[in-house]
Design a protein around this motif. Structure first.
Motif, short mmCIF file in Angstrom:
data_model
loop_
_atom_site.label_atom_id
_atom_site.label_comp_id
_atom_site.label_asym_id
_atom_site.label_seq_id
_atom_site.Cartn_x
_atom_site.Cartn_y
_atom_site.Cartn_z
N ALA A 1 0.81 -1.21 0.00
CA ALA A 1 0.00 0.00 0.00
C ALA A 1 0.84 1.27 0.00
O ALA A 1 2.03 1.25 0.31
CB ALA A 1 -0.90 0.01 1.23
N ARG A 2 0.22 2.36 -0.35
CA ARG A 2 0.69 3.69 0.04
C ARG A 2 -0.44 4.28 0.86
O ARG A 2 -1.54 4.49 0.36
CB ARG A 2 1.03 4.58 -1.16
CG ARG A 2 1.62 5.93 -0.75
CD ARG A 2 2.27 6.66 -1.92
NE ARG A 2 2.86 7.91 -1.49
CZ ARG A 2 2.31 9.11 -1.67
NH1 ARG A 2 1.17 9.23 -2.31
NH2 ARG A 2 2.91 10.20 -1.22
N GLU A 3 -0.16 4.53 2.13
CA GLU A 3 -1.21 4.82 3.09
C GLU A 3 -1.79 6.22 2.89
O GLU A 3 -1.17 7.10 2.30
CB GLU A 3 -0.66 4.68 4.51
CG GLU A 3 -0.12 3.30 4.84
CD GLU A 3 1.34 3.10 4.46
OE1 GLU A 3 1.91 3.97 3.76
OE2 GLU A 3 1.93 2.08 4.87
N ALA A 4 -3.00 6.42 3.45
CA ALA A 4 -3.73 7.66 3.23
C ALA A 4 -3.35 8.76 4.21
O ALA A 4 -3.13 9.90 3.82
CB ALA A 4 -5.23 7.38 3.32
N ALA A 5 -3.31 8.42 5.50
CA ALA A 5 -3.07 9.44 6.53
C ALA A 5 -1.58 9.55 6.83
O ALA A 5 -0.85 8.56 6.77
CB ALA A 5 -3.82 9.07 7.81
N PRO A 6 -1.10 10.74 7.19
CA PRO A 6 0.34 10.91 7.44
C PRO A 6 0.85 10.06 8.60
O PRO A 6 2.01 9.64 8.59
CB PRO A 6 0.48 12.41 7.75
CG PRO A 6 -0.88 12.88 8.11
CD PRO A 6 -1.83 12.03 7.33
N TYR A 7 -0.01 9.76 9.58
CA TYR A 7 0.43 8.95 10.73
C TYR A 7 0.32 7.46 10.44
O TYR A 7 0.60 6.64 11.31
CB TYR A 7 -0.36 9.31 12.00
CG TYR A 7 -1.84 9.51 11.79
CD1 TYR A 7 -2.72 8.43 11.73
CD2 TYR A 7 -2.36 10.79 11.64
CE1 TYR A 7 -4.06 8.62 11.53
CE2 TYR A 7 -3.71 11.00 11.44
CZ TYR A 7 -4.56 9.91 11.39
OH TYR A 7 -5.90 10.10 11.18
N TRP A 8 -0.10 7.06 9.24
CA TRP A 8 -0.01 5.67 8.80
C TRP A 8 1.12 5.47 7.81
O TRP A 8 1.61 4.36 7.62
CB TRP A 8 -1.32 5.23 8.13
CG TRP A 8 -2.52 5.31 8.99
CD1 TRP A 8 -2.56 5.26 10.35
CD2 TRP A 8 -3.87 5.45 8.55
NE1 TRP A 8 -3.85 5.36 10.80
CE2 TRP A 8 -4.69 5.48 9.72
CE3 TRP A 8 -4.48 5.57 7.31
CZ2 TRP A 8 -6.08 5.61 9.65
CZ3 TRP A 8 -5.86 5.69 7.25
CH2 TRP A 8 -6.64 5.72 8.40
N ARG A 9 1.51 6.55 7.17
CA ARG A 9 2.45 6.41 6.06
C ARG A 9 3.82 5.98 6.57
O ARG A 9 4.42 6.64 7.42
CB ARG A 9 2.55 7.74 5.29
CG ARG A 9 3.01 7.55 3.89
CD ARG A 9 2.64 8.73 3.00
NE ARG A 9 1.29 8.62 2.45
CZ ARG A 9 0.73 9.56 1.72
NH1 ARG A 9 1.36 10.68 1.49
NH2 ARG A 9 -0.48 9.38 1.22
N GLY A 10 4.30 4.87 6.06
CA GLY A 10 5.53 4.26 6.54
C GLY A 10 5.30 2.84 7.01
O GLY A 10 6.23 2.04 7.09
N ARG A 11 4.04 2.51 7.32
CA ARG A 11 3.69 1.13 7.69
C ARG A 11 4.07 0.18 6.55
O ARG A 11 4.47 -0.96 6.77
CB ARG A 11 2.19 1.05 7.98
CG ARG A 11 1.72 -0.24 8.57
CD ARG A 11 0.29 -0.11 9.08
NE ARG A 11 -0.63 0.37 8.06
CZ ARG A 11 -1.86 0.82 8.31
NH1 ARG A 11 -2.31 0.87 9.53
NH2 ARG A 11 -2.64 1.24 7.32
#
Length: 342
Positions: free
Chosen positions: A135-145
């Protein structure tokens, strides 16, 4: 070794590339190269999953400072009880003969900007026939998972088929595997058109017909419905060939029209139970056998009337972090299952 075991072999000749390339598929060599036939394509018998134990990042007081921003309803889970319920789900899988792998973060998980919320959402690893879509995550605090998920999948030998990049946004929860040849995608806060466009060819190559649903979504205010507007796995669950559980208020009507046009019988979840316990966010173990959060007796009765065996477990505390049973389960391997069009 007998040279004739090599496809494309002809005595006194170079590799017969044209024949070899035309006749041998990636899936034909998957187990020889990667050690296992990876793929959780539809609703065939679930054989292997991965789960990530809850960590302290799910209960930070920081979330109370900006609950709307963190898509948070203002009620932090009890971490101890959350871990207990999560462990119980793992044991339930094992009791059903499903292999459970643990995806443990090598450090306190961090997003691109610091804290990472919802690190427990192992379903961020989305595995179809042949390997995973990252994935490429939606919210900035998910991005990097996605980095942690990529590293984990590589460590267990699961090939990565594609990684969403550029301005694409596309999370695993935006897809619901309905059958070996049908998948529901959803344009929403968590999957934009570029993300869908990047992933669609990979899904089609894996054997799916892709139906794209469209979701409502928030603007400034937080609404309790927000989690249901993010991912299709919050409002539809496959039960068998052309049989599904659905919560219509979180779904566009054209999707209902489409599913009925291809022969689906749709069972509607009662509103009070969906809003309190998210029974649709269940796991289909095999056709007509599911695991769901306990506390939805009306939904269970509807399922049992349709001949669906229902295993209920307590999962309400885990749900408070913002996801349910399907969100915390990375499906890795399933048997071939039923098809809608085949």
């Amino acid at each position: 070794m007998d040279l004739t075991d090599f496809p494309g072999y002809r005595p006194d000749s170079v590799v017969q590339y044209a024949d070899y390339h035309a006749e041998v598929d990636f899936l034909d060599e998957l187990e020889r190269i990667w050690g296992q036939r990876w793929g959780a394509q539809g609703i065939g018998r679930l054989r292997q999953v991965a789960m990530s134990p809850p960590t302290e990042v799910e209960v930070l007081s920081l979330y109370d400072e900006a609950p709307a921003f963190f898509a948070y309803g203002g009620d932090l889970p009890d971490l101890g009880l959350m871990r207990e319920q999560h462990a119980h789900l793992m044991e339930t899988y094992r009791s059903l003969g499903i292999e459970v792998r643990e995806f443990v973060y090598p450090e306190t998980p961090r997003s691109a900007y610091g804290v990472m919320k919802r690190a427990v959402s192992a379903a961020a690893g989305f595995v179809v026939n042949g390997g995973a879509i990252i994935a490429r995550e939606a919210a900035p605090y998910w991005r990097g998972r996605s980095r942690y998920v990529s590293q984990y999948l590589s460590s267990i030998g699961c090939p990565i088929l594609a990684t969403v990049h550029g301005k694409g946004v596309c999370e695993g929860g935006a897809f619901t595997r309905m059958a070996d040849d049908l998948i529901v995608a959803m344009l929403s806060t968590d999957a934009n058109q570029e993300g869908i466009d990047q992933v669609r060819p990979v899904l089609e190559r894996a054997g799916y017909t892709v139906w794209v649903a469209r979701s409502p979504g928030p603007l400034h205010d937080f609404h309790p419905e927000v989690p249901g507007w993010m991912h299709s796995d919050m409002w539809i669950a496959p039960l068998d060939t052309r049989l599904a559980l659905i919560y219509p208020p979180w779904c566009d009507y054209e999707t209902i029209r489409y599913l009925r046009s291809i022969g689906y019988t749709l069972i509607e979840v009662p509103r009070d139970e969906q809003e309190s316990h998210w029974p649709v966010n269940m796991i289909t173990i095999e056709p007509r056998k599911v695991i769901m959060n306990e506390g939805s007796p009306k939904t269970r009765a509807l399922l049992e009337k349709a001949g669906v065996e229902t295993i209920e477990i307590p999962y309400d505390e885990v749900q408070r972090y913002g996801g349910g049973i399907r969100c915390t389960t990375m499906q890795l391997v399933r048997d071939p299952g039923p098809k809608v069009f085949g």
